[in-house]
Scaffold this active site. Structure first.
Site, PDB file in Angstrom:
ATOM      1  N   HIS A 285      21.146 -29.239  -1.690  1.00  0.00           N
ATOM      2  CA  HIS A 285      19.782 -28.863  -1.293  1.00  0.00           C
ATOM      3  C   HIS A 285      19.301 -29.878  -0.257  1.00  0.00           C
ATOM      4  O   HIS A 285      18.650 -30.868  -0.586  1.00  0.00           O
ATOM      5  CB  HIS A 285      18.854 -28.849  -2.509  1.00  0.00           C
ATOM      6  CG  HIS A 285      17.509 -28.243  -2.226  1.00  0.00           C
ATOM      7  ND1 HIS A 285      17.210 -26.933  -2.513  1.00  0.00           N
ATOM      8  CD2 HIS A 285      16.383 -28.754  -1.680  1.00  0.00           C
ATOM      9  CE1 HIS A 285      15.967 -26.673  -2.168  1.00  0.00           C
ATOM     10  NE2 HIS A 285      15.440 -27.774  -1.649  1.00  0.00           N
TER      11      HIS A 285
ATOM     12  N   HIS B 262      17.563 -25.090   0.280  1.00  0.00           N
ATOM     13  CA  HIS B 262      16.478 -25.690   1.057  1.00  0.00           C
ATOM     14  C   HIS B 262      16.158 -24.916   2.327  1.00  0.00           C
ATOM     15  O   HIS B 262      14.996 -24.822   2.713  1.00  0.00           O
ATOM     16  CB  HIS B 262      16.764 -27.149   1.408  1.00  0.00           C
ATOM     17  CG  HIS B 262      15.645 -27.810   2.161  1.00  0.00           C
ATOM     18  ND1 HIS B 262      14.391 -27.979   1.621  1.00  0.00           N
ATOM     19  CD2 HIS B 262      15.582 -28.317   3.418  1.00  0.00           C
ATOM     20  CE1 HIS B 262      13.612 -28.577   2.512  1.00  0.00           C
ATOM     21  NE2 HIS B 262      14.304 -28.783   3.608  1.00  0.00           N
TER      22      HIS B 262
ATOM     23  N   ASN C 135      13.575 -30.406  -3.284  1.00  0.00           N
ATOM     24  CA  ASN C 135      12.594 -31.392  -2.844  1.00  0.00           C
ATOM     25  C   ASN C 135      11.192 -31.064  -3.325  1.00  0.00           C
ATOM     26  O   ASN C 135      10.306 -31.920  -3.296  1.00  0.00           O
ATOM     27  CB  ASN C 135      12.593 -31.488  -1.315  1.00  0.00           C
ATOM     28  CG  ASN C 135      12.227 -30.175  -0.650  1.00  0.00           C
ATOM     29  OD1 ASN C 135      12.849 -29.148  -0.909  1.00  0.00           O
ATOM     30  ND2 ASN C 135      11.228 -30.185   0.200  1.00  0.00           N
ATOM     31  N   HIS C 136      10.950 -29.843  -3.795  1.00  0.00           N
ATOM     32  CA  HIS C 136       9.636 -29.497  -4.337  1.00  0.00           C
ATOM     33  C   HIS C 136       9.528 -29.862  -5.819  1.00  0.00           C
ATOM     34  O   HIS C 136       8.449 -30.238  -6.279  1.00  0.00           O
ATOM     35  CB  HIS C 136       9.357 -28.003  -4.147  1.00  0.00           C
ATOM     36  CG  HIS C 136       8.907 -27.652  -2.764  1.00  0.00           C
ATOM     37  ND1 HIS C 136       7.592 -27.445  -2.432  1.00  0.00           N
ATOM     38  CD2 HIS C 136       9.605 -27.491  -1.618  1.00  0.00           C
ATOM     39  CE1 HIS C 136       7.498 -27.162  -1.143  1.00  0.00           C
ATOM     40  NE2 HIS C 136       8.714 -27.188  -0.627  1.00  0.00           N
TER      41      HIS C 136
ATOM     42  N   HIS D  43      10.830 -20.903  -5.677  1.00  0.00           N
ATOM     43  CA  HIS D  43       9.458 -21.371  -5.443  1.00  0.00           C
ATOM     44  C   HIS D  43       8.477 -20.687  -6.400  1.00  0.00           C
ATOM     45  O   HIS D  43       7.463 -20.113  -5.990  1.00  0.00           O
ATOM     46  CB  HIS D  43       9.042 -21.151  -3.989  1.00  0.00           C
ATOM     47  CG  HIS D  43       9.676 -22.121  -3.043  1.00  0.00           C
ATOM     48  ND1 HIS D  43       9.157 -23.376  -2.800  1.00  0.00           N
ATOM     49  CD2 HIS D  43      10.812 -22.025  -2.297  1.00  0.00           C
ATOM     50  CE1 HIS D  43       9.925 -24.005  -1.929  1.00  0.00           C
ATOM     51  NE2 HIS D  43      10.936 -23.213  -1.615  1.00  0.00           N
TER      52      HIS D  43
ATOM     53  N   HIS E 216      15.306 -21.681   4.243  1.00  0.00           N
ATOM     54  CA  HIS E 216      14.723 -20.441   3.734  1.00  0.00           C
ATOM     55  C   HIS E 216      15.243 -19.192   4.432  1.00  0.00           C
ATOM     56  O   HIS E 216      15.051 -18.087   3.918  1.00  0.00           O
ATOM     57  CB  HIS E 216      13.194 -20.501   3.838  1.00  0.00           C
ATOM     58  CG  HIS E 216      12.561 -21.311   2.759  1.00  0.00           C
ATOM     59  ND1 HIS E 216      11.261 -21.134   2.338  1.00  0.00           N
ATOM     60  CD2 HIS E 216      13.052 -22.316   1.989  1.00  0.00           C
ATOM     61  CE1 HIS E 216      10.977 -21.981   1.375  1.00  0.00           C
ATOM     62  NE2 HIS E 216      12.055 -22.729   1.152  1.00  0.00           N
TER      63      HIS E 216
END
Length: 697
Positions: free
Chosen positions: A217, A245, A128-129, A22, A247
């Site tokens: 993911h 994915h 997905n981000h 991230h 956390h």
């Protein structure tokens, strides 16, 4: 001599595993803006100091779909600093790289590029981000891939069928097959697994000599009936699954007793939410693979900001106060103050001897004020800790317990545990719901012209791909074909017509003719849509792959349904209404009109009789040979990591040297996977010590 130094030989892969970095999260925050950059710097520095063969990232390298210039600049700078150099690469790629790296104009691994000098290759799937968006289906990883810094793999360009082709690597006598699947909306991927539309390719030769590593993911925990991917969906020839994915750090591999592979969940390297799962201590993994055996070493991250969370239920403190106590709000605030100070003192003790750990921790106190209590001013409370915590604005979170609602009627309950079988890949599908509906309804509303499979497929096209004409075209096509059949048979009376229609319908069930008719009707619906020019939502095969991103999809109209759960993001398709009840076709195409005076008589379109039960899908039982799993957790017995050197391959296998592997029908010869999770801190409660042999039946 240590175990690690003994294992690091010319036959051992050393892989650094991390997920959900991230990068760029809260980069504009004055306190937490550099957290993700510092942690990535530590991860890359750890890879270089351990002299790993390559780095494997499990998605969400970037937090934003369109990273800022600062974010991209810092990422490129660190990758160039730690992953480029003179150190040689000790493994070879044997597979067809044009298939493995199909998203770039340079379809080969970056360390084989004569214009680059790579010392540590980085292999990554997208999350997905940072998922692909836009007409070209590009993501931020593609920028790094085009610049030669990252090898982006696992990108499926089809929404109809997924074929996962592994990157075949060899180091000495060890052969590693690296599989990857980038993030796909969970509901769609769930349906694709159920419909056998996901295939994992395997080398045709020496299948038992490959260590199979898979990176995915997706949601691992169940957030809804189909909003996750069960581990049982994955093929059982895999040896280790790296799950991104999620956390929460659960990096110690756990064994799936049904599929007999291990799953490791490294978790995120930065806390992106103040939830209990993020409070677990963050780790990355150093994976060693030799032959068919593996060893995973947990490496704690030192630059991660501390995070402490506690729950307080005010109703449990009856000895101190009640809702009717004078100045109860002041007493509640004093209790919360004491709890926060307690967590700050714990953070200070844990930070001793760790100079890399940020000074200000994250603190979250969740206060349940159910039972008549009132919330105090959190802004005023937070001012007391503005210089001591990293999140002064959201230290306190008030919540109420949800009361159970009783007496809810008209609520349909489905036992999804019975729907998902353990012996085969099955789940809840649209056609299953259609079949269950017609099985439960009375005779007056049964299908007579269409089969349950045909209706289910048409509804699935309408739901999944917004094919508004699929149901109508299927009815029209079947009506025309049934009319021609009745004319050829010369049937005239109403009773004979109904009986002949039912016989004609039952004769096609579960046959190739039925599948061809369904396909023809769907093709007609697509043709009508293209004639109208109404294909903006589904013409682009990447439109439905967008998830949680900020991409403004200009070529596509906005979806008609609202956003889903925040963690997964938006779907790219709209759900239109009412195509199944569109206007009827012009007169002349149906058969002659009939009198409606008779109460019991019905026309072909209206006479729904009980269909015969559709035969259930063929389930192939899984047969296994003796499959021994040797678990090694000893620092003394080094011989378990040794394996006989297989004969060398004369030439790399071509792209055609793969066999499709489907979990519905599979047979597997013996294999052995030795797992060693030696950790100085957790030596006593290591869950992987136990019997050294297990037979698989």
């Amino acid at each position: 001599m240590s175990l690690e130094s003994t294992l690091d030989d010319e036959d051992t892969f050393k892989i650094l595993i991390a997920t959900d970095v991230h990068l760029g999260y809260l980069e504009k925050d004055a306190i937490r803006g550099s957290d993700s950059y510092n942690t990535l710097n530590e991860i890359l520095k750890c890879a270089k100091s351990n002299q790993v063969d390559f780095i494997l990232l499990g998605g969400d390298l970037f937090h934003e779909n369109k990273p800022s210039r600062r974010c991209l600049h810092n990422c490129i700078t660190m990758l160039r600093q730690f992953c480029m150099g003179e150190s040689p690469i000790h493994f070879n790629i044997l597979s067809d790289q044009t298939i493995n790296f199909n998203t770039t104009q340079f379809p080969w691994v970056n360390y084989q590029d004569e214009n680059l000098n790579i010392s540590i290759p980085v292999f990554s799937i997208h999350g997905n981000h940072d998922d692909p968006t836009g007409a070209e289906g590009l993501c931020a990883l593609d920028l790094l891939s085009a610049s030669g810094l990252v090898n982006h793999f696992g990108h499926s360009q089809s929404v109809e069928r997924i074929e996962i082709s592994p990157i075949l690597m060899q180091k000495g006598s060890t052969k590693l097959a690296l599989y990857g699947l980038g993030s796909i909306p969970d509901e769609r991927l769930y349906r694709m697994f159920v419909n056998n539309q996901v295939t994992m390719l395997r080398p045709r030769e020496d299948q038992d000599e490959w260590f199979n590593l898979f990176t995915i993911h997706q949601n691992r925990s169940k957030h809804g009936p189909t909003n996750y991917i069960p581990e049982q969906f994955l093929d059982d020839f895999l040896d280790l699954v790296v799950w991104g994915h999620e956390h929460e750090c659960l990096i110690a591999p756990t064994r799936n007793e049904q599929q007999l592979f291990y799953v490791t969940q490294p978790g995120s390297s930065v806390a992106t939410s103040l939830s209990p799962g993020e409070a677990t201590k963050k780790h990355i993994g150093l994976l060693r693979v030799k032959g068919r055996k593996m060893n995973l070493q947990k490496i704690p991250l030192k630059t991660v900001r501390q995070f402490f969370i506690q729950d307080v239920v005010l109703a449990d403190y009856e000895d101190l106060f009640t809702p009717d106590t004078p100045q109860v709000m002041k007493k509640v605030e004093d209790l919360c103050y004491a709890k926060v100070v307690e967590m700050l003192e714990e953070a200070e003790r844990d930070r001793l001897g760790c100079p890399l750990t940020p000074e200000k921790p994250l603190i979250r106190l969740r206060v349940d004020y159910s039972g008549g209590f009132e919330a105090f001013n959190t802004s005023r409370f937070s001012q007391k800790f503005v210089d001591r915590v990293a999140n002064p604005k959201d230290i306190i979170h008030f919540l109420r317990r949800r009361e159970q609602k009783e007496g809810i009627k008209d609520e349909v309950t489905v036992d999804y545990g019975k729907v998902l079988k353990t012996t085969a890949v099955e789940g809840l599908r649209v056609e299953d719901l259609v079949k269950k509906y017609f099985e439960a309804t009375e005779q007056t509303v049964q299908l007579s012209l269409l089969t349950e499979q045909g209706m289910g497929k048409a509804i699935q096209e309408f739901v999944d791909k917004d094919e508004k004409d699929a149901i109508q075209e299927l009815i029209t096509y079947q009506l025309e074909k049934t009319q021609r059949h009745l004319q050829a048979r010369g049937v005239t009376t109403e009773q004979d017509i109904d009986a002949e229609v039912k016989r004609f319908r039952d004769s096609k069930k579960n046959t190739t003719e039925e599948e061809n008719e369904i396909r023809e009707a769907i093709n007609r619906a697509k043709a009508h849509r293209l004639e109208r020019g109404d294909d903006a939502n589904i013409s682009n095969e990447f439109a439905d792959v967008t998830m949680d991103s900020d991409e403004e999809s200009a070529p596509f109209p906005p979806p008609t349904r609202g956003r889903g759960r925040g963690g997964r993001g938006r779907g790219g398709r709209g759900r239109g209404r009412g195509a199944a009840t569109s206007e009827p076709k012009p007169a002349g195409r149906g058969r002659s009109q009939k009198s409606s005076a008779t109460t019991q008589s019905r026309s072909i379109m209206q006479a729904f009789q009980a269909p015969s039960q559709r035969s259930s899908r063929t389930k192939a039982t899984t047969s296994y040979a003796a499959d021994e799993l040797t678990i090694d957790d000893s620092d003394e017995d080094i011989s378990v990591m040794k394996a006989a050197r297989p004969p060398s391959r004369a030439a790399p296998p071509s792209s055609s040297s793969f066999t499709k592997y489907n979990s519905q029908s599979q047979s597997q010869s013996s294999r052995g996977v030795a797992f060693d999770d030696s950790d100085d801190d957790d030596e006593e409660d290591n869950p992987f010590k136990g019997p050294s042999h297990r037979s698989r039946r």
